[in-house]
Design a protein around this motif. Structure first.
Motif, short mmCIF file in Angstrom:
data_model
loop_
_atom_site.label_atom_id
_atom_site.label_comp_id
_atom_site.label_asym_id
_atom_site.label_seq_id
_atom_site.Cartn_x
_atom_site.Cartn_y
_atom_site.Cartn_z
N UNK A 53 94.16 -5.37 12.93
CA UNK A 53 94.59 -6.49 13.15
C UNK A 53 94.08 -7.05 13.36
N UNK A 54 91.81 -7.35 14.22
CA UNK A 54 91.05 -8.57 14.45
C UNK A 54 90.65 -8.83 13.11
N UNK A 55 90.81 -8.30 11.73
CA UNK A 55 90.45 -8.39 10.75
C UNK A 55 91.58 -9.27 10.03
N UNK A 56 92.41 -9.20 10.73
CA UNK A 56 93.56 -10.09 10.01
C UNK A 56 93.42 -11.11 9.96
N UNK A 57 93.35 -11.41 11.61
CA UNK A 57 93.43 -13.10 12.52
C UNK A 57 92.33 -13.64 11.21
N UNK A 58 91.41 -12.98 9.87
CA UNK A 58 90.53 -13.73 9.29
C UNK A 58 90.92 -14.43 8.12
N UNK A 59 92.09 -13.97 8.12
CA UNK A 59 93.03 -14.16 6.47
C UNK A 59 94.56 -15.49 6.06
N UNK A 60 94.45 -16.38 5.54
CA UNK A 60 96.03 -16.60 4.89
C UNK A 60 95.76 -18.00 5.61
N UNK A 61 94.88 -18.75 6.54
CA UNK A 61 95.12 -19.68 7.23
C UNK A 61 96.12 -20.60 6.64
N UNK A 62 95.82 -21.55 4.97
CA UNK A 62 96.13 -22.21 3.95
C UNK A 62 97.89 -22.34 3.92
N UNK A 63 97.88 -20.94 3.89
CA UNK A 63 99.13 -20.65 3.45
C UNK A 63 99.83 -20.08 4.81
N UNK A 64 99.36 -20.15 5.66
CA UNK A 64 100.14 -20.10 7.44
C UNK A 64 100.65 -21.56 7.49
N UNK A 65 99.73 -22.95 6.97
CA UNK A 65 99.42 -23.74 7.52
C UNK A 65 100.43 -24.45 6.23
N UNK B 118 85.97 -17.48 11.26
CA UNK B 118 87.47 -17.69 10.28
C UNK B 118 87.45 -18.73 10.17
N UNK B 119 88.18 -18.38 8.83
CA UNK B 119 88.72 -20.38 7.71
C UNK B 119 89.19 -21.53 8.32
N UNK B 120 89.87 -20.73 10.07
CA UNK B 120 90.78 -21.85 10.28
C UNK B 120 89.93 -23.02 11.05
N UNK B 121 89.13 -22.78 10.76
CA UNK B 121 88.03 -23.60 11.58
C UNK B 121 87.53 -24.87 10.83
N UNK B 122 87.75 -24.69 9.41
CA UNK B 122 87.22 -25.56 8.95
C UNK B 122 88.49 -26.40 7.78
N UNK B 123 89.68 -26.34 8.23
CA UNK B 123 90.92 -26.78 8.01
C UNK B 123 90.87 -28.00 9.08
N UNK B 124 91.39 -29.71 8.18
CA UNK B 124 91.52 -30.56 9.04
C UNK B 124 93.47 -30.74 9.39
N UNK B 125 93.05 -31.13 10.78
CA UNK B 125 95.12 -31.14 11.54
C UNK B 125 95.37 -32.09 10.45
N UNK B 126 96.27 -32.75 11.14
CA UNK B 126 97.21 -33.90 10.93
C UNK B 126 96.75 -35.48 11.17
N UNK B 127 95.59 -35.46 12.08
CA UNK B 127 94.95 -36.23 12.38
C UNK B 127 93.42 -36.04 12.21
N UNK C 166 82.29 -25.80 14.46
CA UNK C 166 82.79 -24.47 14.57
C UNK C 166 83.02 -24.95 12.18
N UNK C 167 83.96 -25.89 12.17
CA UNK C 167 84.01 -26.52 10.93
C UNK C 167 82.81 -26.30 10.28
N UNK C 168 81.31 -26.68 9.97
CA UNK C 168 80.97 -26.07 8.80
C UNK C 168 80.56 -24.31 8.69
N UNK C 169 80.41 -24.21 10.22
CA UNK C 169 80.01 -22.80 10.18
C UNK C 169 80.83 -22.07 9.53
N UNK C 170 82.41 -22.58 9.59
CA UNK C 170 83.21 -21.58 9.01
C UNK C 170 82.98 -21.42 7.47
#
Lengths: 630, 630
Positions: free
Chosen positions: B586-598, A341-350, A331-335
C-alpha cells in the motif's frame, strides 16, 4: 465561485505564468524573510551560550560576530557564482547532483528539506512565543495561534508566490527599517559618548562570570550564532521565479539581502558590546530577548519600541514563508528525478507545487502539535541542514569549475573552494557542538530521509523496467468482459448504470443481495422487468443473480461473489459497475455512495485488485447545466 | 497481516457477532466508567461553587448531595423502565422519537451526541491534567498526552467493544474499591470519634466566609454537582450489547452502577462534612482536588493514597471510553432514520460503527487541540446535554405509558412523570445557572446540530423522491458508448486498458497530448501499431487523437477534450478509462497514478460530472497471488 475558489483564488492557466514572477523588492520579501529574520535569533543564540562567562564573555562577541559575517560573505560570493552557473535554480540539490553525483544531490536535497521544515516550525513558534510573552492572556492559545499562522501561510502560498510577495513586503520593510534606525542611533550615541553610551532603560545585570573562558565555549557560541546564516540559499533555489533578466535580478536580490543581514549582525554586535548587554536565560523569570534589551536601551520604551517588537514578531513568524517558497520547488525537482513521489512535481491551480505546500504544512503542523507550539529545543537542530547544504553546494561548484574551465575559472574555483572548506568545517563544528543537545536526531532523520528517497527511486526504476513495452501488442480479446452491477433497489441511478452496461454489450450480470427467502417473488418480478426492457431495446437480457447473505451484511457477500467470478473467468476481464449519485453541492456529496465506497475499498485492499471499477454518475437535480469552467 | 490488521485485529464475520456481547461485570466497565468517574468531579464541582461561603457553606453539602442522590435514584428507576420498554436500545433518542415525535427525537439525539463528545474531552483532559499535576515534568506534553490517550481509545474501540471491557475492568475495579475503602474507614473513624475524626494530613484551611449564603449560591452548587449524574443513560443506549437475557443483564448492570455511584456520592458528602473539607481554587497555587484531600485525611499519604490517585486518574481518562461505546451507536440509529450521513450506520471490520468512532475521535481531537488539552472550562457545559436527554427520555416514557396502558401502567407513568419534572427543572436550573459561563455555547451548538440534522434528512428525502422509479425502463441504447483512453506512453498498463476497451466494442479513442509538432512521427508509428494490433485481434481499429497543448500542461487539454466530446455526443454515454498501476504494497501505491487522480478530480469537481470513470488496474509484480481473505 466555490469555497475553494474564494479561498485559493481564481484558477490560473499556464499562459499566465509570466505574471507570477517577482522583481527585486518582492524577491527580498519572498526569498529573504528567512535570512533577515535570523538576525533576530542568531546573535541571541550566540550570546545565550556566553551567559556562563558573564560580562567577561562580552569581549568575544565582536570577533565571533565578525567570523559569522565573514562566513556570510563567503557564502554570498559562492551563491552568486551558483546563480550564474545554474540559472535554472535548484541550489544545493542541483549543483551537488550534477557535479558530485546523484547520491550527493540526494543528501543535499534531504538536508535542504529538513532545514526548510524546521525553519517553518521555529519561525512560527518563536514569533508566537514572543507574542504570548507580550500578551500573556494568549498563553493558553499558543498552539492554536501557531496552527493559525501556519494555515494562513499554507493558504497564501496555495494562492501563488506573487501574492505572498505583496503581502509580506510591509513587515519586511518595517523590520529592516526599525533595526537599521536602532543601529544608526545606537552607533551615533556610542561615538558621541566615546564608546560608553548611557542606556535609556535598565539593562539586566550580567552574572559574575569567571575571568577565563574555554575555546570550547567560544566555538559553541560561534556554532549557535551560525543560525543567523540559515535561509541565505533560498534565492539560488528560486532563480526561475524572478522577472527577466532572471540572473541579474536574483543576484541583486541576494546582494540586498546579504548586505542588510551583514549590517544588522555587525551593528547589533557593536551595540551589544558598547551597551554591555548579556543574554538572559529563556527558562528563567525576567527573561527578555536581546533585541528587546538593545532596542529599549537605545530608544527607550516608547511607541518606536513597540513598533520594532511588533515587526520582529511578524517577521519571525512570517520568515517561515521562505520555506513555503523553497520547499515545494526543491521537492518538485527531486520528484522530477524520481527520488520523491511524482505528486510533488505537479503544479496546482495557481501554478504552485500544491503537493509540496500541503506536505510542508502537514509536517510542520505535526511537529508543532508534538511540541505544543514551543519549539525552542528545535533551534539547535536546524542550522545543520542549512550548513550541510551550503557545503555540498560549494563543493559541487568547485567540481563545476574544474569541469567547465573558462576565463577566471581558477579565481571562481578558489572562491568556492574557500567557501566549501569554511562551511564544511562549520558544519562539523555545529554538529559536534550540538551533538548531545539534539544534532543526533537531525542525523537520524536525515539518514532515514535519504534511505526513503533512494527506496522511492529504486521502486520507480523497477516499475519502469517492468511495464516497459516495445510495441502495442494486444492481448487476445477472447470474450466480452464480464460486467457486474450490484443493485440494492431500482432507481434512476441503477437504471442509468444498467443502460450503460447494456450499451457496452459485455456480459451483464445484475447482482442483488438476498437477506431472506421472502425476496424470491421480487426477484421473479425483476427478472420479468429486465427481460421486457432488454427486448424493447434490442439488447441481450442481463442475467439476474441472487447473492445470498445469512446476516444483514451487504458488501461481504458481494465481495466474495466478485472474487469468485474473477477466479472462474481467468481469460476475461471483470468489471464492477457502481451507480454513483452526484449531488449539486460538494457538501451534499458527502452524504452518498457509502456502500459503493466500502465495496471499492474492499476490492482494492482485500481483493486481488484485478477487477476494473467503473463509476457511473447520475446527477441529482439543481446541478442544472453548471458546466465546466471552460 | 497488514499494518491495519495488526492494529485493529482480525476482521470479524457477522456470524461472530454473538461473541462480542458483554455480561454484567464487563457491562459495568464499558457502560459505567463514565457514570462512576463523575464521582471524581461532581462533588468537587458542587464544593467549588461553595468556596465563597467558606466553612459556613459546608453545612449545605449534605442536603445538596442528598438531593443529587435523590435525583440519581429518580433517573435510575426511570431508565429501568426504559430498558424494559425499549430493549432494542437507543435511550433518549428512540424513546423521545417514538413517543414525542421525530423532532423531539432529533433534539434528544443531538443533546446526547454533544454530551458524549464533551465527556470524551473533559474525561481525558481532567485525567491528564491530574497526571501532569503529579509529575510536573510532563506539563509541556499535556496536549500530546491527551491526544495519545484519545488515539488509544479510538484504536481500542475500533477493535470492538468486548476488548474494551476486558481492558478497562482493572482500573474500574481498583477505583471503586479504593474509594469504598476510604469511605468505610472514614465512616468508622467518624463514628468512633463521635462525628469529629482527626485528620492524618493537614487540611487546607477554609476561607472565612459570611454567616449567610444566598439560595442562588446553593442552587448553583446543586447545578454544578449534577455533573455527577452524567453517563447514567449509557446502559439504556446499549441494551443490545448485553448477553442474553439482555434486559435483565442491562438492568442489573444499571443497578450496580447506580448503587455504587450513590454510595460514593453519599459517603463522600458525609466525610467532607465530618472532616470539614472545603474545595480549593483550581486556578490558585496550592490547589488540591477534593478526592485527594479526603483520601489523605482518612488514609494518610502512604502507598494506598497513591494507588487511589492513580486509579482516579485512569478512570477519569478512561471514562471517555463510555462515549466511544455510546456515541457510535446513537449516531448509527440516527443515521438509520436519515438524520445523519448513512456512513454512520455501516459496521466496520470488527462489527463496530467505524464511522462514529472515527468522527468522535476527530471531533474530540479538534476540541482538545483548540483548548491545548486543558478543558476545565468545558466542565460547566457538558451536563446540559445529559439532562436535556434525561428530560426528553422520561417525558417520552410518560407518553409511552399513556399509549400502551397495561397493568401497573399508572404507577410506571407517575414514576416517569416525577422523573421528567425533576430532570426538566434541573435542566432549566443548570442552564440558567451556567448561562453566562458558557451554557449559551451549548445552546448554539445544539441548535446548529439540530438544523444540520434536519437539513440532512430533508436532502435524503428529496433525493429518494427524485431517483424513485416504478419499473426498469431502459433509456434508448442508441450507439455504443464513447470510450476515451488518455495515453502518455505505451506500457503494459496502457496496453491492458486498451485491450479492455477494445473487448467492450464501444468506440475507442486513444488520446495523446502533443506538446510540440516533433511528435508527429511518433503518432504515425502509433497509428500503424494500433492498426496492426486491431487487425490481429479482429476488432475495430481504435482512433488515435492528438490533443494539442501549447504549454506543458497535460490534464488541462485532456479535460477540455472530454468536455467537448461529451457535448458533441449528447445521446451517447462517455467514459474515460484510466490505466492504474497497482503496487504490491500500500505504501508503494502512494507513488503512482497522480495524473489520473488529477484528471479524475477535475472531471468530478470542474466538469458536468456526467462522464463515467473506468479504472483499469495493472498489477506490478510481487503482488503474486496474495488473493482475497476469503
Amino acid at each position: 465561485m466555490s469555497v475553494f475558489g474564494r479561498l485559493l483564488g481564481r484558477r490560473l492557466a499556464t499562459t499566465e505564468e509570466a505574471k507570477e514572477l517577482v522583481g527585486v523588492p518582492d524577491g527580498v520579501s519572498v526569498f529573504g524573510l528567512d535570512a533577515l529574520g535570523s538576525a533576530a535569533y542568531g546573535p541571541e543564540a550566540a550570546l545565550t551560550v556566553l551567559i556562563p562567562a558573564g560580562i567577561f564573555g562580552l569581549r568575544f562577541i565582536l570577533p565571533i560576530s565578525l567570523m559569522i559575517v565573514g562566513l556570510l560573505l563567503l557564502v554570498y560570493f559562492s551563491y552568486r557564482q551558483t546563480i550564474d552557473a545554474y540559472p535554472s535554480g535548484g541550489g544545493a540539490y542541483v549543483v551537488a547532483g550534477e557535479n558530485l553525483g546523484k547520491n550527493a544531490g540526494v543528501v543535499a536535497g534531504a538536508a535542504l528539506m529538513l532545514d526548510y521544515l524546521l525553519n517553518v516550525c521555529v519561525g512560527i513558534s518563536t514569533g508566537i512565543g514572543a507574542l504570548v510573552s507580550a500578551i500573556p492572556r494568549l498563553q493558553r492559545f499558543t498552539l492554536v495561534l501557531c496552527l493559525g499562522v501556519l494555515a494562513l501561510l499554507v493558504v497564501t502560498n496555495l494562492r501563488g508566490v506573487r501574492e505572498s510577495g505583496v503581502l509580506w513586503r510591509v513587515p519586511t520593510f518595517s523590520f529592516v527599517m526599525c533595526l537599521l534606525i536602532v543601529i544608526a542611533v545606537g552607533l551615533a550615541k556610542t561615538l558621541s559618548h566615546h564608546g560608553a553610551p548611557p542606556s535609556l532603560q535598565p539593562i539586566p545585570p550580567p552574572i559574575a562570570g569567571p575571568a577565563v573562558v574555554s575555546i570550547w565555549l567560544l566555538l559553541r557560541s560561534f556554532a549557535s550564532g551560525c543560525t543567523a546564516l540559515t535561509g541565505v540559499e533560498a534565492v539560488s533555489n528560486g532563480v526561475q521565479s524572478f522577472e527577466e533578466p532572471k540572473k541579474k535580478n536574483a543576484k541583486r536580490t541576494l546582494s540586498v539581502i546579504v548586505f542588510i543581514l551583514a549590517l544588522l549582525l555587525a551593528g547589533l554586535a557593536i551595540l551589544v558590546h558598547a551597551y554591555k548587554i548579556t543574554a538572559t536565560d529563556p527558562g528563567r523569570a525576567g527573561y527578555q530577548s536581546v533585541l528587546s534589551i538593545v532596542t529599549s536601551a537605545v530608544m527607550g520604551r516608547g511607541i518606536f519600541y513597540y513598533v520594532t517588537i511588533a515587526s520582529i514578531l511578524m517577521v519571525l513568524s512570517l520568515s517561515a514563508n521562505t520555506s513555503f517558497a523553497g520547499f515545494p520547488r526543491v521537492c518538485g525537482m527531486i520528484a522530477d528525478d524520481s527520488y520523491l513521489p511524482k505528486a510533488f512535481s505537479l503544479r496546482g491551480r495557481r501554478l504552485v507545487y500544491t503537493g509540496g505546500v500541503v506536505v510542508l504544512g502537514v509536517l510542520a503542523a505535526g511537529v508543532l502539535v508534538m511540541f505544543g507550539g514551543v519549539t525552542d529545543r528545535l533551534i539547535p537542530l536546524f542550522a545543520i541542514g542549512a550548513f550541510l547544504a551550503f557545503t555540498f553546494s560549494q563543493a559541487g561548484m568547485v567540481q563545476h569549475w574544474r569541469r567547465t574551465g573558462g576565463p577566471h575559472s581558477r579565481l571562481y574555483l578558489s572562491i568556492n573552494a574557500v567557501g566549501a572548506v569554511a562551511t564544511g568545517v562549520t558544519t562539523l563544528l555545529v554538529f559536534v557542538a550540538k551533538f548531545t543537545s539534539g544534532a543526533w536526531i537531525t542525523l537520524a532523520v536525515l539518514l532515514s530521509l535519504i534511505l526513503l528517497m533512494r527506496g522511492i527511486h529504486h521502486h520507480y526504476e523497477e516499475v519502469a523496467a517492468e511495464i516497459q513495452v516495445d510495441t502495442i501488442a494486444f492481448e487476445q480479446v477472447d470474450e466480452p468482459p464480464l460486467l457486474l452491477l450490484p443493485v440494492a433497489r431500482w432507481n434512476r441511478a441503477s437504471v442509468t448504470a444498467l443502460t450503460f452496461a447494456c450499451a457496452l454489450r459485455g456480459n451483464v450480470r445484475v447482482l442483488h443481495v438476498q437477506c431472506d427467502s421472502g425476496d424470491e417473488e421480487d426477484m421473479e418480478q425483476w427478472r420479468r422487468m429486465l427481460k421486457q426492457a432488454a427486448e424493447r431495446s434490442g439488447v441481450a437480457t442481463p442475467e439476474l443473480i441472487a447473492v445470498r447473505s445469512d446476516y444483514r451484511a451487504i458488501t461481504g457477500p458481494l465481495f466474495q461473489y466478485v472474487l469468485r467470478a474473477e477466479h472462474e473467468n481467468p481469460r476475461r476481464s471483470v468489471a464492477v459497475l457502481f451507480p454513483e449519485l452526484v449531488a449539486a453541492r460538494w457538501y451534499q456529496q458527502a452524504l452518498h455512495n457509502y456502500r459503493a465506497m466500502l465495496l471499492k475499498a474492499r476490492l482494492f485492499f482485500g481483493g486481488r485488485r484485478r477487477v476494473a471499477i467503473v463509476n457511473i454518475p447520475w446527477q441529482l437535480s439543481k446541478l442544472g447545466d453548471r458546466g465546466g469552467e471552460a
